[in-house]
Design a protein around this motif. Structure first.
Motif, PDB file in Angstrom:
ATOM      1  N   PHE A  72      -0.191   1.491 -10.161  1.00 27.00           N
ATOM      2  CA  PHE A  72       0.866   0.634 -10.700  1.00 27.00           C
ATOM      3  C   PHE A  72       0.819  -0.787 -10.126  1.00 27.00           C
ATOM      4  N   ASN A  73      -0.239  -1.078  -9.361  1.00 21.72           N
ATOM      5  CA  ASN A  73      -0.441  -2.407  -8.772  1.00 21.72           C
ATOM      6  C   ASN A  73       0.830  -2.887  -8.063  1.00 21.72           C
ATOM      7  N   THR A  74       1.292  -2.089  -7.119  1.00 25.91           N
ATOM      8  CA  THR A  74       2.516  -2.421  -6.394  1.00 25.91           C
ATOM      9  C   THR A  74       2.309  -3.681  -5.565  1.00 25.91           C
ATOM     10  N   GLY A  96      15.536  -5.915 -14.521  1.00 25.73           N
ATOM     11  CA  GLY A  96      14.631  -4.812 -14.242  1.00 25.73           C
ATOM     12  C   GLY A  96      13.815  -4.483 -15.479  1.00 25.73           C
ATOM     13  N   TYR A  97      12.530  -4.216 -15.285  1.00 27.44           N
ATOM     14  CA  TYR A  97      11.638  -3.951 -16.409  1.00 27.44           C
ATOM     15  C   TYR A  97      10.807  -2.702 -16.118  1.00 27.44           C
ATOM     16  N   GLU A  98      10.252  -2.137 -17.172  1.00 24.79           N
ATOM     17  CA  GLU A  98       9.290  -1.053 -16.997  1.00 24.79           C
ATOM     18  C   GLU A  98       8.030  -1.605 -16.335  1.00 24.79           C
ATOM     19  N   ASN A  99       7.350  -0.730 -15.592  1.00 28.12           N
ATOM     20  CA  ASN A  99       6.063  -1.072 -14.992  1.00 28.12           C
ATOM     21  C   ASN A  99       4.973  -0.364 -15.781  1.00 28.12           C
ATOM     22  N   ASN A 100       4.304  -1.114 -16.645  1.00 26.30           N
ATOM     23  CA  ASN A 100       3.207  -0.564 -17.444  1.00 26.30           C
ATOM     24  C   ASN A 100       1.895  -0.729 -16.682  1.00 26.30           C
ATOM     25  N   PHE A 101       1.763   0.066 -15.619  1.00 25.12           N
ATOM     26  CA  PHE A 101       0.550   0.072 -14.802  1.00 25.12           C
ATOM     27  C   PHE A 101       0.180  -1.334 -14.325  1.00 25.12           C
ATOM     28  N   GLY A 102       1.203  -2.002 -13.759  1.00 22.08           N
ATOM     29  CA  GLY A 102       0.989  -3.314 -13.176  1.00 22.08           C
ATOM     30  C   GLY A 102       1.361  -4.468 -14.061  1.00 22.08           C
ATOM     31  N   GLU A 103       1.803  -4.195 -15.270  1.00 26.41           N
ATOM     32  CA  GLU A 103       2.243  -5.233 -16.184  1.00 26.41           C
ATOM     33  C   GLU A 103       3.723  -5.043 -16.501  1.00 26.41           C
ATOM     34  N   ARG A 104       4.438  -6.144 -16.683  1.00 27.59           N
ATOM     35  CA  ARG A 104       5.857  -6.090 -17.003  1.00 27.59           C
ATOM     36  C   ARG A 104       6.065  -5.553 -18.414  1.00 27.59           C
ATOM     37  N   GLY A 105       6.993  -4.566 -18.537  1.00 27.48           N
ATOM     38  CA  GLY A 105       7.259  -3.944 -19.824  1.00 27.48           C
ATOM     39  C   GLY A 105       8.642  -4.259 -20.356  1.00 27.48           C
ATOM     40  N   GLN A 110       9.023  -7.798  -7.751  1.00 29.49           N
ATOM     41  CA  GLN A 110       8.440  -6.652  -7.069  1.00 29.49           C
ATOM     42  C   GLN A 110       8.076  -5.567  -8.065  1.00 29.49           C
ATOM     43  N   TYR A 111       6.865  -5.034  -7.928  1.00 29.54           N
ATOM     44  CA  TYR A 111       6.377  -3.947  -8.770  1.00 29.54           C
ATOM     45  C   TYR A 111       6.390  -2.653  -7.955  1.00 29.54           C
ATOM     46  N   LEU A 112       7.151  -1.653  -8.442  1.00 27.90           N
ATOM     47  CA  LEU A 112       7.306  -0.380  -7.754  1.00 27.90           C
ATOM     48  C   LEU A 112       6.343   0.657  -8.328  1.00 27.90           C
ATOM     49  N   PRO A 113       6.075   1.755  -7.579  1.00 30.52           N
ATOM     50  CA  PRO A 113       5.009   2.685  -7.982  1.00 30.52           C
ATOM     51  C   PRO A 113       5.446   3.792  -8.941  1.00 30.52           C
ATOM     52  N   PHE A 114       6.126   3.445 -10.016  1.00 31.69           N
ATOM     53  CA  PHE A 114       6.470   4.423 -11.052  1.00 31.69           C
ATOM     54  C   PHE A 114       6.785   3.654 -12.334  1.00 31.69           C
ATOM     55  N   PRO A 115       6.824   4.324 -13.494  1.00 30.07           N
ATOM     56  CA  PRO A 115       7.008   3.596 -14.762  1.00 30.07           C
ATOM     57  C   PRO A 115       8.373   2.939 -14.893  1.00 30.07           C
ATOM     58  N   GLY A 116       9.433   3.625 -14.451  1.00 27.02           N
ATOM     59  CA  GLY A 116      10.764   3.051 -14.591  1.00 27.02           C
ATOM     60  C   GLY A 116      11.219   2.924 -16.024  1.00 27.02           C
ATOM     61  N   ASP A 117      10.802   3.860 -16.873  1.00 26.59           N
ATOM     62  CA  ASP A 117      11.121   3.748 -18.296  1.00 26.59           C
ATOM     63  C   ASP A 117      12.385   4.482 -18.697  1.00 26.59           C
ATOM     64  N   ASP A 118      13.050   5.163 -17.761  1.00 26.40           N
ATOM     65  CA  ASP A 118      14.300   5.845 -18.094  1.00 26.40           C
ATOM     66  C   ASP A 118      15.356   4.810 -18.487  1.00 26.40           C
ATOM     67  N   ILE A 119      16.021   5.040 -19.605  1.00 25.39           N
ATOM     68  CA  ILE A 119      16.982   4.069 -20.111  1.00 25.39           C
ATOM     69  C   ILE A 119      18.155   3.889 -19.160  1.00 25.39           C
ATOM     70  N   ARG A 120      18.415   4.897 -18.317  1.00 19.18           N
ATOM     71  CA  ARG A 120      19.545   4.825 -17.396  1.00 19.18           C
ATOM     72  C   ARG A 120      19.145   4.325 -16.012  1.00 19.18           C
ATOM     73  N   GLY A 121      17.865   4.110 -15.833  1.00 22.71           N
ATOM     74  CA  GLY A 121      17.402   3.630 -14.541  1.00 22.71           C
ATOM     75  C   GLY A 121      17.498   2.115 -14.442  1.00 22.71           C
ATOM     76  N   SER A 122      16.857   1.572 -13.421  1.00 23.19           N
ATOM     77  CA  SER A 122      16.888   0.120 -13.196  1.00 23.19           C
ATOM     78  C   SER A 122      15.544  -0.524 -13.444  1.00 23.19           C
ATOM     79  N   PRO A 135       0.804  -1.226   0.000  1.00 23.50           N
ATOM     80  CA  PRO A 135       0.000   0.000   0.000  1.00 23.50           C
ATOM     81  C   PRO A 135       0.834   1.272   0.000  1.00 23.50           C
ATOM     82  N   GLY A 136       2.133   1.149   0.236  1.00 29.32           N
ATOM     83  CA  GLY A 136       3.027   2.299   0.154  1.00 29.32           C
ATOM     84  C   GLY A 136       3.037   3.154   1.410  1.00 29.32           C
TER      85      GLY A 136
END
Length: 662
Positions: free
Chosen positions: A258-260, A348-357, A292-304, A236-237
């Motif tokens: 993001f269905n954490t 590490g993958y993008e979080n597409n609103f609760g789905e692995r990206g 684990q699904y975190l509460p943000f997209p995580g789409d930055d190429i330099r992120g994890s 629940p954060g």
């Protein structure tokens, strides 16, 4: 308390009298007197804690001086445990404190540890070792918390069930079989809850096997196998201070967006050989998978990324031997070897609103730890005990990065760290009841694999990040009589090259070695059997932990006070009242976010009845009797401001167990 196969009409609750404690220091085959050990130690039977559902490790750590065990009220996150301020920087898991169960490490070679893999019904007692003596355990040994179980003494079958609000329920089935040379124990536990907040569901199933076999009259074989599967742990954060003040039981909006959530599967096997001649050999191997699904997209190429997929395997061996020197005065030396390895396959993958990206991280991390240690105890006079410990530790870290694309550099690299740690101590018996002790030591703590992952030059492992070193002084006295046990300790800890957050840029967090941190404090722990029916257990901790600039160390309460009163109504029933005070806590290095202090009251009732070979044990617990609104835990240096994890409102828990012995 065990019941023999004979027909007993009634049994009574455990006696409230205080007995002389023993403490385990590095060698489980050779316990020593806690009274004569030159260190602050705690040894508490788990039955002295309030009965409970045993779903949070903090339940077993209440009322232990120097220990701050904060329940997050969030099953996706482990209890937050610090000891004299060590481990305070951890945003998840446990760092800076060594955790063990029956001599088998729960801490990984890089210093990370989790408590979620423990079957909390199993430990019979918990021991805490603080101060300079703990440095004998090497890396990240700001202190050590050890849980110990007991070998079954009779054959039995036990069923236990407990429940609370929010559809919280737990069932445990235990079978024990004993003959002349063997003892076998099988346990299965099931836990389900909707949680006190929205998006707070949890499912956990645990299975355990224990086999004790006497190879000879003096050598015992112990085999342990564990399977802990948590397929659903919703997160629940945490909340911002303003959101917590508005509604402390609300759920962070991003949690549902993001269905954490987290999924954990932990398996471990260990084998121990233990001899009454004073030697012990333990080896272990384990596997741990986390999604684990975190509460943000995580789409930055330099992120994890924002979906963590970790597959870890770990293995180790620890061997120790006590040698009794043939001298005029008693001299004992413990010699030991510790070898451990950890392999982390991390994606590490993008979080597409609760789905692995899309993929954002792909690496293999490897850690190896090798250590040699010795601890000598010399008694030149019957009243005087001297001790000296020394350990050499060699650590190596390696990361192979397989996600190398435009905009994301190669983060491969390796680093080796090694250090000596040592301790000296003396204990003197002033009378049959009173001992005084003094100790001095030097310890160290390496960064974890996660903290070494990135460097500011944007490529490679952070090889500039070295270990933190601490110098410790400790002075104390111990009083032990038939009805009263008391321990008063003062300590000073100076740490250089403290590991702290350096900067966070575009999803990458880097760490650096800061300057000096200073800790000083006083601890008082006591147990007093006032009468045959009334006892009082108390623990007081005052801790000043500051950076060199005067700012408080975040995550550390300056003051804690615990009191527990037990009334034995009759030989079969007991009522307990607990009050716990925790001072305010800084949540950031700049001390601009402060979690307020609070006082909680808890009420417990337990009973124990037996008829012939049957035993019935009902219990009741009211958590947060006054329904106080409080911050259960903080998230240190949370960049988005969500630093508060709300505590649990008033909650009634009920449980019962039925046992048949033969």
């Amino acid at each position: 308390m065990f019941v023999s196969g004979y027909l007993l009409p009634l049994i009574t609750l455990a006696s409230a009298s205080v007995t002389v404690d023993e403490v385990i220091v590095v060698n489980p085959a050779a316990p020593q007197s806690a009274q004569q050990t030159a260190a602050a130690t705690s040894n508490l039977e788990v039955t002295q804690q309030l009965s409970g559902m045993r779903v949070d490790a903090a339940e077993l750590l209440q009322g232990l001086a120097g220990v701050q065990a904060d329940s997050r009220g969030n099953y996706a996150q482990d209890s937050r445990i610090t000891l004299r301020g060590f481990g305070a920087r951890s945003t998840f898991g446990v760092r800076g404190v060594v955790l063990q169960l029956d001599g088998i490490p729960l801490s990984m070679p890089d210093g990370q540890a989790q408590t979620s893999s423990i079957l909390l019904d199993e430990p019979a007692n918990v021991q805490v070792l603080r101060g300079p003596l703990a440095t004998i355990y090497g890396n990240s040994a700001g202190g050590i918390i050890q849980w110990f179980s007991t070998r079954p003494e009779s054959s039995s079958v036990s069923l236990a069930a407990s429940g609370a609000a929010n559809n919280t329920q737990r069932q445990v089935v235990t079978g024990e079989w004993v003959n002349d040379t063997n003892a076998l124990k099988l346990v299965g536990a099931r836990f389900r809850t909707d949680g006190p907040r929205a998006h707070n569901k949890a499912e956990r199933d645990q299975y355990a096997l224990r086999w004790y076999h006497d190879l000879t009259d003096s050598i015992e074989l112990i085999v342990r196998a564990d399977d802990n599967n948590a397929p659903l742990l919703q997160d629940p954060g945490s909340l911002t201070p303003s959101a917590w003040q508005q509604d402390p039981q609300q759920t962070f909006a991003g949690a549902e967006r993001f269905n954490t959530r987290k999924r954990i599967h932990h398996q471990q096997l260990s084998v121990t050989l233990r001899s009454q001649a004073g030697w012990n050999v333990s080896t272990w191997r384990g596997w741990r998978s986390i999604e684990q699904y975190l509460p943000f997209p995580g789409d930055d190429i330099r992120g994890s990324g924002a979906v963590i997929d970790l597959r870890r395997d770990f293995t180790g061996l620890d061997a120790s031997y006590d040698h009794q020197w043939q001298l005029a005065q008693p001299v004992t030396t413990t010699l030991g070897l510790h070898v451990a390895e950890q392999n982390d396959r991390r994606f590490g993958y993008e979080n597409n609103f609760g789905e692995r990206g899309e993929l954002r991280r792909n690496e293999l991390g490897e850690v190896t730890q090798q250590g040699l240690y010795s601890l000598t105890r010399w008694q030149p006079q019957p009243e005087l005990t001297l001790q000296a410990g020394l350990r050499y530790s060699d650590m190596s870290f390696r990361v192979n990065d397989y996600f190398i694309v435009a905009g994301n550099p190669d983060d491969s690299g390796e680093q080796q760290q090694h250090a000596w740690s040592w301790n000296l101590g003396a204990s003197y018996q002033l009378s049959d009841q009173l001992d005084v002790f003094i100790a001095r030591g030097r310890g160290f703590e390496t960064a974890t694999l996660t903290e070494l992952a990135y460097s500011n030059n944007e490529t490679g492992l952070n090889t500039q990040l070295g270990p933190a070193f601490n110098q410790q002084w400790e002075l104390g006295l111990k009083w032990q009589s038939q009805s009263l046990r008391l321990q008063l300790t003062g300590f000073v800890i100076d740490t250089t090259d403290e590991i702290v957050v350096d900067q966070s840029i575009d999803g990458r967090t880097t760490y650096t070695n800061a300057g000096l941190t200073e800790r000083e404090g006083v601890e008082l722990e006591s147990y007093w059997a006032l009468t045959d029916a009334l006892s009082w257990r108390s623990a007081l901790t005052w801790l000043s932990a500051n950076y060199a600039n005067g700012a408080r160390l975040p995550g550390v309460a300056e003051r804690q006070l615990f009191n527990q009163w037990n009334w034995q109504l009759n030989p079969y029933q007991q009522i307990s009242l607990v009050t716990e005070y925790r001072g305010d806590i800084a949540a950031t290095d700049t001390n601009d976010v402060i979690a307020p202090s609070h006082t909680l009251w808890h009420l417990g009732w337990q009973a124990q009845w037996a008829w012939q070979q049957w035993q019935l044990e009902p219990w009741l617990k009211v958590h947060n009797l006054t329904n106080r609104t409080y911050v259960g835990s903080v998230v240190v240096n949370q960049g988005n401001g969500r630093a508060f994890e709300p505590g649990t409102e008033r909650e009634l828990q009920l449980g019962v167990s039925l046992t048949h012995r033969w």
